[in-house]
Design a protein around this motif. Structure first.
Motif, short mmCIF file in Angstrom:
data_model
loop_
_atom_site.label_atom_id
_atom_site.label_comp_id
_atom_site.label_asym_id
_atom_site.label_seq_id
_atom_site.Cartn_x
_atom_site.Cartn_y
_atom_site.Cartn_z
N ARG A 1 0.75 -1.29 -0.10
CA ARG A 1 0.05 0.00 0.02
C ARG A 1 0.86 1.10 -0.06
O ARG A 1 0.54 2.01 -0.47
CB ARG A 1 -0.79 -0.01 1.22
CG ARG A 1 -1.98 -1.05 1.02
CD ARG A 1 -2.88 -0.93 2.31
NE ARG A 1 -3.79 -2.26 2.19
CZ ARG A 1 -5.04 -2.28 3.24
NH1 ARG A 1 -5.02 -1.56 4.29
NH2 ARG A 1 -5.87 -3.06 2.99
N MET A 2 2.22 1.21 0.79
CA MET A 2 2.91 2.41 0.76
C MET A 2 3.60 2.59 -0.78
O MET A 2 3.40 3.75 -1.02
CB MET A 2 4.09 2.08 1.61
CG MET A 2 5.02 3.27 1.83
SD MET A 2 4.39 4.44 2.99
CE MET A 2 4.51 3.52 4.79
N VAL A 3 3.85 1.95 -1.32
CA VAL A 3 4.46 1.92 -2.81
C VAL A 3 3.56 2.58 -3.79
O VAL A 3 4.00 3.07 -4.71
CB VAL A 3 5.18 0.83 -3.35
CG1 VAL A 3 6.28 0.40 -2.48
CG2 VAL A 3 4.26 -0.26 -3.51
N ALA A 4 2.11 2.37 -3.54
CA ALA A 4 1.18 2.94 -4.41
C ALA A 4 0.99 4.51 -4.24
O ALA A 4 0.28 5.05 -5.23
CB ALA A 4 -0.14 2.24 -4.03
N LEU A 5 1.83 5.17 -3.11
CA LEU A 5 1.46 6.41 -2.80
C LEU A 5 2.69 7.41 -3.58
O LEU A 5 3.65 6.67 -3.89
CB LEU A 5 1.50 6.84 -1.22
CG LEU A 5 0.64 6.03 -0.40
CD1 LEU A 5 0.91 6.16 1.00
CD2 LEU A 5 -0.81 6.43 -0.89
N PRO A 6 2.33 8.52 -4.09
CA PRO A 6 3.47 9.39 -4.40
C PRO A 6 4.81 9.43 -3.39
O PRO A 6 4.52 9.49 -2.21
CB PRO A 6 2.70 10.72 -4.57
CG PRO A 6 1.29 10.33 -4.79
CD PRO A 6 1.25 9.18 -3.83
N TYR A 7 5.89 9.67 -3.82
CA TYR A 7 7.15 9.43 -2.89
C TYR A 7 7.15 10.46 -1.67
O TYR A 7 7.12 9.99 -0.71
CB TYR A 7 8.36 9.67 -3.86
CG TYR A 7 9.45 9.54 -2.98
CD1 TYR A 7 9.78 8.32 -2.66
CD2 TYR A 7 10.44 10.40 -2.70
CE1 TYR A 7 10.90 7.96 -1.77
CE2 TYR A 7 11.72 10.46 -2.07
CZ TYR A 7 11.82 8.87 -1.41
OH TYR A 7 13.20 8.73 -0.97
N ARG A 8 6.35 11.55 -2.09
CA ARG A 8 6.29 12.55 -0.89
C ARG A 8 5.34 12.09 0.41
O ARG A 8 5.72 12.33 1.49
CB ARG A 8 6.19 13.99 -1.16
CG ARG A 8 7.41 14.54 -1.93
CD ARG A 8 7.42 16.16 -1.93
NE ARG A 8 8.51 16.77 -2.45
CZ ARG A 8 9.04 17.87 -2.45
NH1 ARG A 8 8.14 18.49 -1.51
NH2 ARG A 8 10.06 18.40 -2.80
N MET A 9 4.28 11.39 -0.16
CA MET A 9 3.44 11.05 0.74
C MET A 9 3.90 9.77 1.46
O MET A 9 3.75 9.57 2.89
CB MET A 9 2.14 10.88 0.22
CG MET A 9 1.40 11.80 -0.46
SD MET A 9 -0.17 11.27 -1.19
CE MET A 9 -0.61 13.11 -1.82
N GLN A 10 4.74 8.82 0.81
CA GLN A 10 5.59 7.84 1.54
C GLN A 10 6.29 8.34 2.51
O GLN A 10 6.27 7.66 3.69
CB GLN A 10 6.22 7.14 0.36
CG GLN A 10 5.46 6.37 -0.60
CD GLN A 10 6.42 5.47 -1.75
OE1 GLN A 10 7.52 4.76 -1.01
NE2 GLN A 10 5.94 5.50 -2.72
#
Length: 307
Positions: free
Chosen positions: A119-128
């Motif tokens: 689920r983490m990798v599905a987010l834009p990098y800054r949101m991760q």
């Protein structure tokens, strides 16, 4: 907007106390009170017109509406703020017990969790990176978005500035692991001297975007990352699990373990930015079995997620 609502808006948004989110939540809460009073038949011309009978009417309305103790306590806090700003603090009961509001249970189930990698990798990098800050250092969402590594990194600790923190309470968070250090370096590479908020974008707009995107990715409880951090820190400080994740409650501890439990809770409370141990108990679980309600259904903590 009537006179009372307008006056409360002026008070709430014109006061610089607290973070942007705190002021916004207070404003919305006060506007709700103005609508409630109007619906109850009270037409106050200004915020300074508040009297004990208005407070009693609000509390009675909230109670009859079936609001939880936690929600009523939040509203009482806003109500006291209102009364203090118009120099009428005595119109509101000094404590919630005298207002007939029951005490909220310190622990209501284990909410700690670390977001799965898929689920983490599905987010834009800054949101991760924002979510990693929450898990790696116990930051609130607002703090993770406003955080500037160039200003906070002091080598062995992070100096969290008051403008980033809830209630304007600055604090320090220790840097303990290589993975925490790697996360900070990733932030430095991505953001330079800035924060995770993209240049030219307002904090509140980016926050709403983060909440929308994470919800769409199936991430429902970001605050659970702070619970996870608190429980991880408890394990590193004491060498054992906290009561919330299946560890011993107070009466089952040795004398030395009780002392270590207290020291750990004090330290974690400071790192999370809480002024009372009772609040930290909601993350770690009550020290006493009766309050714990035996709701320890979590899985064992995994390795620290860091970066």
């Amino acid at each position: 907007m009537d006179g009372l609502a307008y006056d409360l808006k002026r008070l709430a948004l014109g006061d610089g106390e607290g973070s942007y989110l705190t002021r916004n939540q207070r404003h919305r809460g006060l506007q709700l009170m103005a609508r409630d009073l109007r619906g109850l038949g009270y037409k106050l011309p200004a915020a300074s017109s508040i009297k004990p009978r208005h407070v009693e009417a609000l509390i009675g309305h909230w109670r009859s509406s079936g609001l939880s103790a936690g929600t009523m306590k939040n509203r009482m806090g806003w109500l006291r703020w209102w009364a203090s700003r118009v120099r009428k603090p005595n119109v509101v009961p000094r404590d919630n017990d005298s207002a007939g509001i029951e005490k909220r249970s310190a622990f209501n189930g284990n909410r700690a969790h670390a977001t799965p990698v898929e689920r983490m990798v599905a987010l834009p990098y800054r949101m991760q990176l924002a979510l990693h800050l929450q898990m790696g250092f116990g930051m609130r969402l607002e703090e993770s978005l406003k955080f500037r590594v160039s200003q906070a990194d002091k080598g062995d600790r992070l100096a969290m500035q008051s403008s980033w923190c809830k209630g304007g309470r600055a604090r320090e968070i220790p840097i303990r692991t290589p993975r925490q250090r790697a996360l900070l370096e990733a932030l430095r590479k991505e953001c330079g001297d800035g924060s995770l908020i993209p240049q030219g974008q307002r904090y509140i707009d980016f926050r709403k975007e983060v909440e929308h995107v994470t919800w769409g990715a199936g991430i429902r409880n970001m605050h659970g990352h702070r619970h996870w951090y608190a429980q991880w820190r408890y394990r590193t400080l004491t060498g054992r699990a906290c009561p919330a994740s299946g560890g011993a409650t107070y009466e089952r501890m040795s004398r030395g373990e009780k002392a270590a439990d207290f020291r750990a809770r004090m330290q974690i409370s400071h790192e999370l930015g809480h002024g009372r141990l009772a609040v930290t108990d909601t993350y770690l679980g009550s020290r006493f079995a009766k309050a714990q309600n035996r709701r320890n259904e979590s899985k064992p903590l995994k390795a620290h997620p860091g970066a």
